[in-house]
Write a protein that holds these residues in place. Sequence first.
Motif, PDB file in Angstrom:
ATOM      1  N   ALA A  85       0.707  -1.173  -0.158  1.00  0.00           N
ATOM      2  CA  ALA A  85       0.437   0.155  -0.076  1.00  0.00           C
ATOM      3  C   ALA A  85       1.032   1.383  -0.166  1.00  0.00           C
ATOM      4  O   ALA A  85       0.335   1.868  -0.450  1.00  0.00           O
ATOM      5  CB  ALA A  85      -1.095   0.043   0.953  1.00  0.00           C
ATOM      6  N   TYR A  90      -1.952  -1.033  -4.820  1.00  0.00           N
ATOM      7  CA  TYR A  90      -3.078  -0.780  -4.850  1.00  0.00           C
ATOM      8  C   TYR A  90      -4.049  -2.706  -5.116  1.00  0.00           C
ATOM      9  O   TYR A  90      -4.500  -3.084  -4.053  1.00  0.00           O
ATOM     10  CB  TYR A  90      -4.607   0.098  -4.553  1.00  0.00           C
ATOM     11  CG  TYR A  90      -3.456   0.879  -4.214  1.00  0.00           C
ATOM     12  CD1 TYR A  90      -3.241   1.475  -2.205  1.00  0.00           C
ATOM     13  CD2 TYR A  90      -3.080   2.540  -5.011  1.00  0.00           C
ATOM     14  CE1 TYR A  90      -3.083   2.526  -2.304  1.00  0.00           C
ATOM     15  CE2 TYR A  90      -2.706   3.892  -4.538  1.00  0.00           C
ATOM     16  CZ  TYR A  90      -2.559   3.420  -3.008  1.00  0.00           C
ATOM     17  OH  TYR A  90      -2.090   4.648  -2.340  1.00  0.00           O
ATOM     18  N   ASP A  91      -3.568  -3.319  -6.129  1.00  0.00           N
ATOM     19  CA  ASP A  91      -4.163  -3.807  -6.333  1.00  0.00           C
ATOM     20  C   ASP A  91      -3.543  -5.549  -5.728  1.00  0.00           C
ATOM     21  O   ASP A  91      -4.091  -6.486  -5.154  1.00  0.00           O
ATOM     22  CB  ASP A  91      -3.799  -4.088  -7.551  1.00  0.00           C
ATOM     23  CG  ASP A  91      -5.204  -3.603  -8.432  1.00  0.00           C
ATOM     24  OD1 ASP A  91      -5.992  -3.101  -7.789  1.00  0.00           O
ATOM     25  OD2 ASP A  91      -4.729  -3.201 -10.092  1.00  0.00           O
ATOM     26  N   ARG A  94      -4.572  -5.402  -1.756  1.00  0.00           N
ATOM     27  CA  ARG A  94      -5.774  -5.983  -2.022  1.00  0.00           C
ATOM     28  C   ARG A  94      -6.264  -7.298  -1.710  1.00  0.00           C
ATOM     29  O   ARG A  94      -6.410  -8.399  -0.922  1.00  0.00           O
ATOM     30  CB  ARG A  94      -7.022  -5.619  -3.052  1.00  0.00           C
ATOM     31  CG  ARG A  94      -7.927  -5.828  -2.525  1.00  0.00           C
ATOM     32  CD  ARG A  94      -8.896  -5.540  -4.397  1.00  0.00           C
ATOM     33  NE  ARG A  94     -10.196  -6.178  -4.129  1.00  0.00           N
ATOM     34  CZ  ARG A  94     -10.506  -7.362  -4.384  1.00  0.00           C
ATOM     35  NH1 ARG A  94      -9.981  -7.863  -4.817  1.00  0.00           N
ATOM     36  NH2 ARG A  94     -12.344  -7.617  -4.214  1.00  0.00           N
ATOM     37  N   ALA A 159     -13.237  -1.354   2.201  1.00  0.00           N
ATOM     38  CA  ALA A 159     -12.563  -1.300   0.683  1.00  0.00           C
ATOM     39  C   ALA A 159     -13.615  -1.869  -0.606  1.00  0.00           C
ATOM     40  O   ALA A 159     -13.546  -1.841  -1.299  1.00  0.00           O
ATOM     41  CB  ALA A 159     -11.256  -2.416   1.329  1.00  0.00           C
ATOM     42  N   THR A 163     -14.480   2.245  -4.353  1.00  0.00           N
ATOM     43  CA  THR A 163     -13.439   2.706  -4.856  1.00  0.00           C
ATOM     44  C   THR A 163     -12.152   2.890  -5.066  1.00  0.00           C
ATOM     45  O   THR A 163     -11.688   3.439  -3.842  1.00  0.00           O
ATOM     46  CB  THR A 163     -13.613   3.378  -6.697  1.00  0.00           C
ATOM     47  OG1 THR A 163     -13.714   5.215  -6.174  1.00  0.00           O
ATOM     48  CG2 THR A 163     -15.010   2.531  -6.661  1.00  0.00           C
ATOM     49  N   VAL A 164     -11.294   2.622  -5.437  1.00  0.00           N
ATOM     50  CA  VAL A 164      -9.412   3.037  -5.042  1.00  0.00           C
ATOM     51  C   VAL A 164      -9.267   4.252  -4.835  1.00  0.00           C
ATOM     52  O   VAL A 164      -9.042   5.671  -3.491  1.00  0.00           O
ATOM     53  CB  VAL A 164      -8.088   2.184  -5.735  1.00  0.00           C
ATOM     54  CG1 VAL A 164      -7.508   3.121  -5.408  1.00  0.00           C
ATOM     55  CG2 VAL A 164      -8.332   0.756  -5.679  1.00  0.00           C
ATOM     56  N   LEU A 167     -11.690   6.190  -1.558  1.00  0.00           N
ATOM     57  CA  LEU A 167     -10.853   5.321  -0.744  1.00  0.00           C
ATOM     58  C   LEU A 167     -10.069   6.475   0.723  1.00  0.00           C
ATOM     59  O   LEU A 167     -10.554   6.967   1.425  1.00  0.00           O
ATOM     60  CB  LEU A 167     -10.084   4.747  -0.196  1.00  0.00           C
ATOM     61  CG  LEU A 167     -10.957   2.900  -0.490  1.00  0.00           C
ATOM     62  CD1 LEU A 167      -9.708   1.548  -1.042  1.00  0.00           C
ATOM     63  CD2 LEU A 167     -11.989   2.367   0.348  1.00  0.00           C
TER      64      LEU A 167
END
Length: 201
Positions: A85, A90-91, A94, A159, A163-164, A167
């Motif tokens: 992070a 971010y993918d 997650r 989360a 959406t990213v 956030l």
Amino acid sequence: MDPGVTTTTDPTTDRVRAAVREHALSVSLALSAVALALVFAVALEFVPGGALPRAPDAVLDAIPHVNAAISASAAVVVVAGVALARRGAYDHHRRAMLLATGLFGLFLVLYLYRVALLGPAPFPGPESVYRSVYLPILAVHVTLAVVCVPLVTYVLVLATTHTVAELPDTPHERVGRVAASLWAVTFVLGVVVYAMLYAVY
């Protein structure tokens, strides 16, 4: 529905998602209360072990060792997820946190199953070590585990409903930083408790 939230082809699913998004904190607290009630019901032996199918003794004996490996792996995954992070991946972040959640869920199922059948493992070492070392470590471990449940649940709900891009406008990062730190420490302390029960003594 708010812009930026991915919609599905099912209006009912969209409405549920929107409701959860709007009441993320309340939903998280409700889910946490249910989860903790189940955990304490089993730990305090309100759930009769006779109601569950009994695995072979070899399987029951292996659960603490498997759970120690799960805890150690989960601690590494949580730390890696935080690092991802911070790098903006971010993918991957997650995926790491979902993996940590899955590992925690597996740990909990195995732990509660064994406790329901056999009860909590007794400390085999000296009484002096039990009172001065083991019990305080166990108390911190259990307390942090309880605290982590609503924090982690809240972060996951945020989360999965934002959406990213959205956030940063939520408490996800702030709460997630605390949740991840406490979560990693909880997993590490779980390994310490295991070592004191099954390795040191």
